[in-house]
Write a protein that holds these residues in place. Structure first.
Motif, PDB file in Angstrom:
ATOM      1  N   ILE A  53       0.803  -1.160  -0.049  1.00 25.83           N
ATOM      2  CA  ILE A  53      -0.011  -0.032  -0.070  1.00 25.83           C
ATOM      3  C   ILE A  53       0.772   1.122   0.089  1.00 25.83           C
ATOM      4  O   ILE A  53       1.924   1.564   0.893  1.00 25.83           O
ATOM      5  N   PRO A  54       1.002   2.019  -1.151  1.00 23.73           N
ATOM      6  CA  PRO A  54       1.630   3.178  -0.924  1.00 23.73           C
ATOM      7  C   PRO A  54       0.828   4.194  -0.177  1.00 23.73           C
ATOM      8  O   PRO A  54       0.021   4.085   0.351  1.00 23.73           O
ATOM      9  N   GLU A  55       1.582   5.570   0.122  1.00 26.89           N
ATOM     10  CA  GLU A  55       1.071   6.660   0.898  1.00 26.89           C
ATOM     11  C   GLU A  55      -0.409   7.212   0.261  1.00 26.89           C
ATOM     12  O   GLU A  55      -0.437   6.884  -1.018  1.00 26.89           O
ATOM     13  N   SER A  56      -0.890   7.679   1.103  1.00 22.30           N
ATOM     14  CA  SER A  56      -2.065   8.428   0.763  1.00 22.30           C
ATOM     15  C   SER A  56      -1.822   9.832   0.254  1.00 22.30           C
ATOM     16  O   SER A  56      -1.001  10.447   0.987  1.00 22.30           O
ATOM     17  N   ILE A  57      -2.067  10.184  -0.940  1.00 24.54           N
ATOM     18  CA  ILE A  57      -1.719  11.748  -1.472  1.00 24.54           C
ATOM     19  C   ILE A  57      -2.991  12.435  -2.039  1.00 24.54           C
ATOM     20  O   ILE A  57      -4.118  11.894  -2.545  1.00 24.54           O
ATOM     21  N   VAL A  58      -3.117  13.548  -1.683  1.00 20.97           N
ATOM     22  CA  VAL A  58      -4.263  14.470  -1.905  1.00 20.97           C
ATOM     23  C   VAL A  58      -3.549  15.737  -2.350  1.00 20.97           C
ATOM     24  O   VAL A  58      -2.480  16.304  -1.827  1.00 20.97           O
ATOM     25  N   PHE A  59      -4.377  16.380  -3.477  1.00 14.83           N
ATOM     26  CA  PHE A  59      -3.950  17.810  -3.739  1.00 14.83           C
ATOM     27  C   PHE A  59      -5.436  18.648  -3.943  1.00 14.83           C
ATOM     28  O   PHE A  59      -6.231  18.181  -4.442  1.00 14.83           O
ATOM     29  N   ILE A  60      -4.994  19.874  -3.338  1.00 23.94           N
ATOM     30  CA  ILE A  60      -6.279  20.601  -3.558  1.00 23.94           C
ATOM     31  C   ILE A  60      -5.732  22.238  -3.649  1.00 23.94           C
ATOM     32  O   ILE A  60      -4.607  22.544  -3.334  1.00 23.94           O
ATOM     33  N   ASP A  61      -5.986  22.633  -5.110  1.00 24.49           N
ATOM     34  CA  ASP A  61      -5.690  23.931  -5.411  1.00 24.49           C
ATOM     35  C   ASP A  61      -6.310  25.180  -4.571  1.00 24.49           C
ATOM     36  O   ASP A  61      -7.180  25.056  -3.969  1.00 24.49           O
ATOM     37  N   ASP A  62      -5.526  26.280  -4.845  1.00 26.12           N
ATOM     38  CA  ASP A  62      -5.743  27.442  -3.897  1.00 26.12           C
ATOM     39  C   ASP A  62      -7.154  27.953  -4.197  1.00 26.12           C
ATOM     40  O   ASP A  62      -7.873  28.503  -3.349  1.00 26.12           O
ATOM     41  N   SER A  63      -7.596  27.897  -5.617  1.00 22.52           N
ATOM     42  CA  SER A  63      -8.956  28.366  -5.973  1.00 22.52           C
ATOM     43  C   SER A  63      -9.903  27.564  -5.593  1.00 22.52           C
ATOM     44  O   SER A  63     -11.031  28.105  -5.561  1.00 22.52           O
ATOM     45  N   GLY A  64      -9.717  26.439  -5.159  1.00 20.44           N
ATOM     46  CA  GLY A  64     -10.789  25.571  -4.419  1.00 20.44           C
ATOM     47  C   GLY A  64     -11.732  24.709  -5.723  1.00 20.44           C
ATOM     48  O   GLY A  64     -12.812  24.302  -5.458  1.00 20.44           O
ATOM     49  N   ARG A  65     -11.268  24.771  -6.927  1.00 17.84           N
ATOM     50  CA  ARG A  65     -11.831  24.472  -7.752  1.00 17.84           C
ATOM     51  C   ARG A  65     -11.344  23.096  -8.289  1.00 17.84           C
ATOM     52  O   ARG A  65     -12.146  22.015  -8.914  1.00 17.84           O
ATOM     53  N   GLN A  66     -10.203  22.588  -8.046  1.00 17.40           N
ATOM     54  CA  GLN A  66      -9.603  21.452  -8.556  1.00 17.40           C
ATOM     55  C   GLN A  66      -8.902  20.583  -7.074  1.00 17.40           C
ATOM     56  O   GLN A  66      -8.682  21.163  -6.174  1.00 17.40           O
ATOM     57  N   GLY A  67      -9.110  19.309  -7.327  1.00 18.93           N
ATOM     58  CA  GLY A  67      -8.610  18.489  -6.255  1.00 18.93           C
ATOM     59  C   GLY A  67      -8.488  17.240  -6.793  1.00 18.93           C
ATOM     60  O   GLY A  67      -9.274  16.666  -7.604  1.00 18.93           O
ATOM     61  N   TRP A  68      -7.627  16.197  -6.337  1.00 20.41           N
ATOM     62  CA  TRP A  68      -7.698  14.811  -6.574  1.00 20.41           C
ATOM     63  C   TRP A  68      -7.233  14.050  -5.297  1.00 20.41           C
ATOM     64  O   TRP A  68      -6.194  14.409  -4.502  1.00 20.41           O
ATOM     65  N   LEU A  69      -7.292  12.675  -5.372  1.00 17.68           N
ATOM     66  CA  LEU A  69      -6.851  12.042  -4.177  1.00 17.68           C
ATOM     67  C   LEU A  69      -6.673  10.450  -4.904  1.00 17.68           C
ATOM     68  O   LEU A  69      -7.384  10.229  -5.772  1.00 17.68           O
ATOM     69  N   ASN A  70      -5.898   9.686  -4.416  1.00 16.90           N
ATOM     70  CA  ASN A  70      -5.642   8.314  -4.708  1.00 16.90           C
ATOM     71  C   ASN A  70      -6.321   7.443  -4.161  1.00 16.90           C
ATOM     72  O   ASN A  70      -7.014   7.721  -2.970  1.00 16.90           O
ATOM     73  N   GLY A  71      -6.220   6.164  -4.257  1.00 22.82           N
ATOM     74  CA  GLY A  71      -6.875   5.216  -3.679  1.00 22.82           C
ATOM     75  C   GLY A  71      -6.900   5.161  -2.163  1.00 22.82           C
ATOM     76  O   GLY A  71      -8.025   5.009  -1.335  1.00 22.82           O
ATOM     77  N   PRO A  72      -5.535   4.888  -1.763  1.00 22.72           N
ATOM     78  CA  PRO A  72      -5.273   4.862  -0.203  1.00 22.72           C
ATOM     79  C   PRO A  72      -5.911   6.154   0.706  1.00 22.72           C
ATOM     80  O   PRO A  72      -6.344   6.183   1.654  1.00 22.72           O
ATOM     81  N   ALA A  73      -5.893   7.188  -0.259  1.00 21.13           N
ATOM     82  CA  ALA A  73      -6.365   8.533   0.182  1.00 21.13           C
ATOM     83  C   ALA A  73      -7.931   8.630   0.487  1.00 21.13           C
ATOM     84  O   ALA A  73      -8.481   9.177   1.431  1.00 21.13           O
ATOM     85  N   ALA A  74      -8.323   8.082  -0.428  1.00 23.86           N
ATOM     86  CA  ALA A  74     -10.101   7.726  -0.483  1.00 23.86           C
ATOM     87  C   ALA A  74     -10.260   7.080   0.703  1.00 23.86           C
ATOM     88  O   ALA A  74     -11.268   7.346   1.376  1.00 23.86           O
ATOM     89  N   ARG A  75      -9.653   5.890   0.880  1.00 26.71           N
ATOM     90  CA  ARG A  75     -10.111   4.872   1.979  1.00 26.71           C
ATOM     91  C   ARG A  75      -9.803   5.709   3.346  1.00 26.71           C
ATOM     92  O   ARG A  75     -10.532   5.539   4.319  1.00 26.71           O
ATOM     93  N   LEU A  76      -8.789   6.637   3.317  1.00 22.45           N
ATOM     94  CA  LEU A  76      -8.463   7.076   4.553  1.00 22.45           C
ATOM     95  C   LEU A  76      -9.449   8.075   5.058  1.00 22.45           C
ATOM     96  O   LEU A  76      -9.758   8.261   6.123  1.00 22.45           O
TER      97      LEU A  76
END
Length: 823
Positions: A170-193
Motif C-alpha cells: 500500500i503506497p502513501e495516501s496523496i491529496v492535492f487541492i488547488d488554492d482556488s478551490g476548483r480542483q482537487g484529486w486523491l488516490n485510492g489509499p487517500a480515498a479510503r483514509l
C-alpha cells in the motif's frame, strides 16, 4: 579513495553515523546485518568485515561476512573473552585459528538477546594510531545502538514483518487541492483514509473530509496550532507532522504538506504516510530507553553500594593488619634470637605483601567507580624517582641489580602533578623490572617530547634486562586480573592489577602507556604524561652555584662495567662542567692515569676480573694522594674499617641520589688525606632525644580496637613516651576537660562518637587558643577520600593504617617543634 594512512578518521566516523541512520529504519534483520557490516568495512577501510553472534562460550555463528573465507578463522573462545571484558580488542592474526596476514579488530556488542562482535580484518600496514582507536570508539557507540535495535526487532519480529508487508503493498495516501478551490484529486489509499469515493475529487468534499480527519485526531489542538503557522504564508511547507488517532494510538500518520506552483496551477500537495507501526516501535524503544535509564540508576546505586562496601572492607581489613605489621615492628626492636628475628621478618614481609595486594584491589576499585582524583601540586621528578629507588634498593641489592636513572636537561625540574600517583606508576614498573630481572640493570629515562611554553608532554621509559615478554602475550599486559603467565605453575605471583592500574592512572594524567620487549633481552615500558612546569622551582641556589664552581674543570675518571651507568655519569659530570673520562677497562683506566692528571677516581665495586677493592689497592700504591670513590651495590665490603679509610675517600651505595654523588665529589676533592665514610652511615637530622624529653610530651590516644590500642601504646612506650588511652571520641573529649594534652592520636571510626565529631568538638573548645593540641588522625579507610575529609574536619595530620613503630616516631619528631607549650 583515501588510503588508510591518509584517512581522516573523525570524518569517517561522522560519515559512518550519517549513513547508519537510514539503516536503522530497515525492517529486515538480514538487511541490517549486511548493510551495517558493509558500512563498517567501508569507513574502517577494512579488507573484510563480519558480524558474528556468540551462541555460547564455545559456539559462534557468522550472521553476515563480506568474504566467505572469514568463517574458517573464527575463534569462539576469543570472542567470548572479548565480550566478557567488553573492550575493543586489536591484535595480529594470533587471535584466530588460521591467521591471515592481517590485523584483527574485534568490537564487542552485548544485549539481552544479542551478544557477539563485529570483526574487521585490517591490512597489516595500517597505522593503528590514536586517531584510528578514537574512530573505533565512536563507531562502537553506533554499533551498540544497532545491537539494541536488533534486540528490539527480535521481540517485535512478527509485528515488523506484518508492517513491512503493509508498506510493500500500500503506497502513501496523496491529496492535492488547488488554492482556488476548483480542483482537487486523491488516490485510492487517500480515498479510503478520508472515507470518500476515489472518483469524488470535489475540493469541498476533500477539504471537509480532511477537516473531519483533523477533528478525529487525539492531538487536534497541536495540529490546529501547526496548521495556523502553515497557512500563514503560501510558501510554507511542513514535513513529519504527526496526526495521532485513538487512545492508545491505533493510527499514526506522518503528514507532509508542500506548496505546488506552476504557470496555471497553484495549490498544496498532501502526503499521508501510515507510520503506525514505526510509531509503536518507537514507543517501545522509548519504553526500552526508560527501562535502560532505570537499570542504569540501579547499576549506579549498586556501584555506590560496592564502593561503600569496599570502603568498609578497607577499614575492616586494615585494622587487624595494623596490629600484625605494627606489633611485628615493635617485636623486631626487642631482644630476639636469630630464629625469632627470622620469624618476625617473615611476618612483616607477608603482612606488607598482603597490604600491597589489598592496595591494588582498592585502587582499581577507586578508579573503576570514578572516585580517583589526582592532585596538582608542585613535584620534583628527580625526587619521585629517587624516593622510589629508596624503597626498592634493598631488593635490588639482594639480586645485584643496578638501579639507574637519567633525566634529560630539557625536562623541567618541577611540574604540577600528583607525586603519590606518579611514584605508584614508577614503583609498579620498576618493581616489575626487578621481579623479572636476575642480573643487569633497571633504567628510568625521562625526556620532554613536546613542550609549548610551560606545557610539556613528558616521556618516562623503564627499561630492564630481564626475561622479556613473548609477543603473543602482549595483549594480556594491561588487562585487569590478567598475567602473562597465569598457570598454576607460574614462577611469579601477583594480582594482575598493577599494569591495569598504571594504564588507568596514566590516562588520568593525559597520557598513554605501551610496552616493547625481546625475550631473553629485556622489556621497556614507556608512558607519557601531560604536565605543566612549575614556576616555583628554584633551580640554582647560592649553595648550588658554589658547588658547581668547586666541580668546574675537575677531571674525574669513572671505571664501571655497566655501559649504561657510564653514559649517565658522563652526562651528569658534563652538566656539572667537569671533565670526565669513562671506561669499562682497567687497562684503559691505568693508561689514562699515566698520561693525564685526574683530580679523583670513581670505581664500581662489582666488576669482572678486578673488583673495586682490587683496583683501589693497585691505584693507591702508585697514586697514594688520589681520592677514590667506591660505587657499591654489594652491601657488604670484604675489608676492615682501617683498610677502607686507607683506600676510599667516600663509599656510595647504589642507587645513589644525584645530590649524594655531588656531595661525594666535593667531599673527596676537599680531602687532603682520605677519610672514609660510607653511604650506609646515617646522618643525624635532629638531636638525640632523651628519656626526659619524651616524657614531657603529653599524649592522648583515642582508639577503640583492643589490638590497635595495645600496639600504639606499646610503640609509644618503646619510644620512651607515656600516653593516656580513650576508647572512643566521647571519652577523649571528657579527658580534655580535666587534662591538657599536646598531641592526640585520633582514630576516625569509633563507637558512640567518631574521631571527626570529637575533633570538631575539641576545635570548638579551644577556638583560636595557642595551646590547642595537635590532632593526628589514624585511619584504615583508603578508598573514600579520607585525606580531604580529615583536613576538612580540623585534624592536623594523619597516619594511614597499617603503620609501624617508625611511622609513629616520625610523626612525633615532625610535630614536636610545633606542639603547644604547657605552663
Amino acid at each position: 579513495m583515501e588510503t588508510v594512512q591518509q584517512a581522516n578518521w573523525l570524518k569517517e566516523a561522522v560519515n559512518f553515523f550519517v549513513d547508519l541512520y537510514p539503516i536503522k529504519r530497515q525492517r529486515d534483520l538480514n538487511a541490517i546485518y549486511r548493510e551495517v557490516t558493509l558500512l563498517l568495512q567501508k569507513y574502517a577501510h577494512a579488507q573484510a568485515a563480519a558480524i558474528i553472534r556468540l551462541e555460547d562460550s564455545i559456539t559462534a555463528r557468522v550472521l553476515y561476512a563480506s568474504d566467505n573465507y572469514i568463517s574458517g578463522f573464527i575463534n569462539a573462545t576469543v570472542i567470548d573473552e572479548v565480550v566478557s571484558i567488553y573492550e575493543i580488542r586489536i591484535a595480529n592474526g594470533a587471535l584466530i585459528t588460521k591467521a591471515p596476514d592481517d590485523i584483527l579488530v574485534l568490537i564487542p556488542v552485548k544485549e539481552k538477546a544479542f551478544t557477539g562482535v563485529f570483526a574487521l580484518f585490517i591490512d597489516k600496514g595500517t597505522d593503528v594510531n590514536d586517531a584510528f582507536r578514537q574512530f573505533l570508539q565512536h563507531v562502537w557507540t553506533g554499533l551498540k545502538e544497532t545491537a539494541m535495535l536488533i534486540q528490539t526487532y527480535y521481540s517485535i519480529e512478527e509485528l515488523s514483518t506484518r508492517f513491512n508487508a503493509i508498506l510493500g503493498t500500500i503506497p502513501e495516501s496523496i491529496v492535492f487541492i488547488d488554492d482556488s478551490g476548483r480542483q482537487g484529486w486523491l488516490n485510492g489509499p487517500a480515498a479510503r483514509l478520508l472515507h470518500l469515493n476515489e472518483d469524488n475529487n470535489a475540493p469541498m468534499a476533500i477539504a471537509a473530509a480532511m477537516q473531519q480527519l483533523r477533528n478525529d485526531a487525539v492531538n487536534r489542538e497541536d495540529i490546529l496550532k501547526e496548521a495556523g503557522q502553515l497557512f500563514s504564508s503560501p510558501n510554507r511547507s511542513i514535513k513529519n507532522w504527526e496526526w495521532l488517532f485513538g487512545t492508545p494510538v491505533e493510527l499514526a500518520l506522518s503528514v507532509s504538506c508542500v506548496p505546488v506552483r506552476s504557470t496555471n496551477i497553484s495549490g498544496r500537495l498532501w502526503v499521508f504516510d501510515d507510520i503506525t507501526e514505526i510509531y509503536k516501535a518507537n514507543d517501545m524503544l522509548k519504553e526500552l530507553n526508560t527501562e535502560l535509564v532505570e537499570k542504569r540508576r540501579i547499576a549506579d546505586e549498586q556501584n555506590k553500594a560496592k564502593s561503600d562496601f569496599l570502603a568498609n572492607m578497607s577499614h575492616e581489613i586494615r585494622t587487624p593488619m595494623n596490629g600484625v605489621i605494627g606489633m611485628a615492628s615493635i617485636l623486631a626492636n626487642t631482644q630476639l634470637t636469630e630464629e625469632q628475628a627470622d620469624y618476625v621478618e617473615t611476618i612483616r614481609i607477608s603482612g606488607e605483601t598482603l597490604l600491597s595486594i589489598i592496595n591494588d584491589i582498592l585502587d582499581f576499585s577507586k578508579i573503576e567507580s570514578g572516585k580517583m582524583e589526582l592532585e596538582a601540586q608542585p613535584l620534583n621528578i628527580r625526587t619521585a624517582i629517587e624516593e622510589t629507588y629508596d624503597l626498592l634498593a634493598m631488593k635490588a641489592g639482594e639480586k645485584g641489580i643496578d638501579l639507574l636513572y637519567y633525566i634529560d636537561p630539557m625536562v623541567p625540574a618541577e611540574i604540577h602533578g600528583d607525586m603519590v600517583r606518579l611514584k605508584q606508576i614508577l614503583m609498579n614498573l620498576v618493581s616489575n623490572g626487578l621481579k623479572f630481572t636476575e642480573r643487569g640493570e633497571v633504567l628510568v629515562n625521562v625526556t620532554s617530547i613536546s613542550n609549548e611554553q610551560d606545557d610539556h608532554i613528558l616521556q618516562f621509559s623503564v627499561k630492564d634486562t630481564g626475561i622479556g615478554i613473548p609477543q603473543d602475550k602482549f595483549y594480556k599486559l594491561f588487562d585487569t586480573f590478567s598475567q602473562v603467565d597465569s598457570s598454576t605453575t607460574r614462577k611469579f605471583g601477583g594480582t594482575g592489577l598493577g599494569l591495569a592500574i598504571c594504564r588507568r592512572l596514566v590516562a588520568l594524567m593525559g597520557g598513554t602507556i605501551k610496552a616493547e620487549s625481546t625475550v631473553g633481552v629485556g622489556s621497556t615500558f614507556t608512558f607519557t604524561i601531560s604536565a605543566k612546569a612549575s614556576r616555583m622551582a628554584i633551580n640554582y641556589t647560592a649553595r648550588d652555584k658554589t658547588n658547581e664552581q668547586k666541580l668546574t674543570g675537575k677531571r674525574v675518571l669513572v671505571l664501571d662495567d655497566n655501559i649504561t651507568n657510564l653514559k649517565i655519569m658522563q652526562a651528569q659530570c658534563e652538566l656539572w662542567h667537569m671533565l670526565p673520562l669513562t671506561t669499562y677497562s682497567f687497562d684503559e683506566a691505568e693508561a689514562a692515569l699515566r698520561s693525564t692528571p685526574f683530580d679523583l677516581v670513581m670505581v664500581d665495586m662489582l666488576m669482572p676480573g678486578k673488583d673495586g677493592v682490587e683496583v683501589a689497592r693497585i691505584l693507591k700504591r702508585e697514586y697514594p694522594q688520589l681520592p677514590i670513590i667506591l660505587f657499591s651495590s654489594a652491601g657488604y665490603l670484604p675489608l676492615d674499617a682501617a683498610e677502607m679509610k686507607e683506600l676510599f675517600a667516600v663509599v656510595l651505595h647504589k642507587p645513589a641520589k644525584q645530590a649524594q654523588i655531588e656531595r661525594a665529589f666535593i667531599e673527596a676533592l676537599n680531602m687532603r688525606s682520605p677519610v672514609a665514610r660510607t653511604g650506609a652511615e646515617p646522618i643525624p637530622t635532629s638531636p638525640t632525644r632523651t628519656q626526659n624529653d619524651t616524657a614531657q610530651v603529653k599524649i592522648l590516644v583515642a582508639e577503640d580496637n583492643d589490638i590497635n590500642q595495645k600496639m600504639i601504646m606499646r610503640a609509644l612506650e618503646k619510644l620512651g613516651y607515656t600516653a593516656d588511652l580513650a576508647e572512643n571520641g566521647k571519652i577523649a573529649v571528657e579527658l580534655l576537660h580535666s587534662t591538657r594534652y599536646q598531641l592526640i592520636f585520633m582514630d576516625v571510626m569509633m563507637p558512640e562518637m567518631d574521631g571527626y565529631q570529637a575533633t570538631r568538638i575539641i576545635r570548638d573548645m579551644y577556638g583560636d587558643r595557642s595551646d590547642r593540641p595537635v590532632i593526628i588522625a589514624t585511619t584504615a579507610n583508603a578508598l573514600t577520600g579520607d585525606r580531604e575529609k580529615i583536613f576538612e574536619n580540623g585534624m592536623d595530620d594523619y597516619i594511614p593504617k597499617p603503620f609501624k613503630m617508625q611511622d609513629i616516631k616520625n610523626k612525633i619528631d615532625e610535630w614536636t617543634p610545633k606542639l603547644p607549650q604547657l605552663q
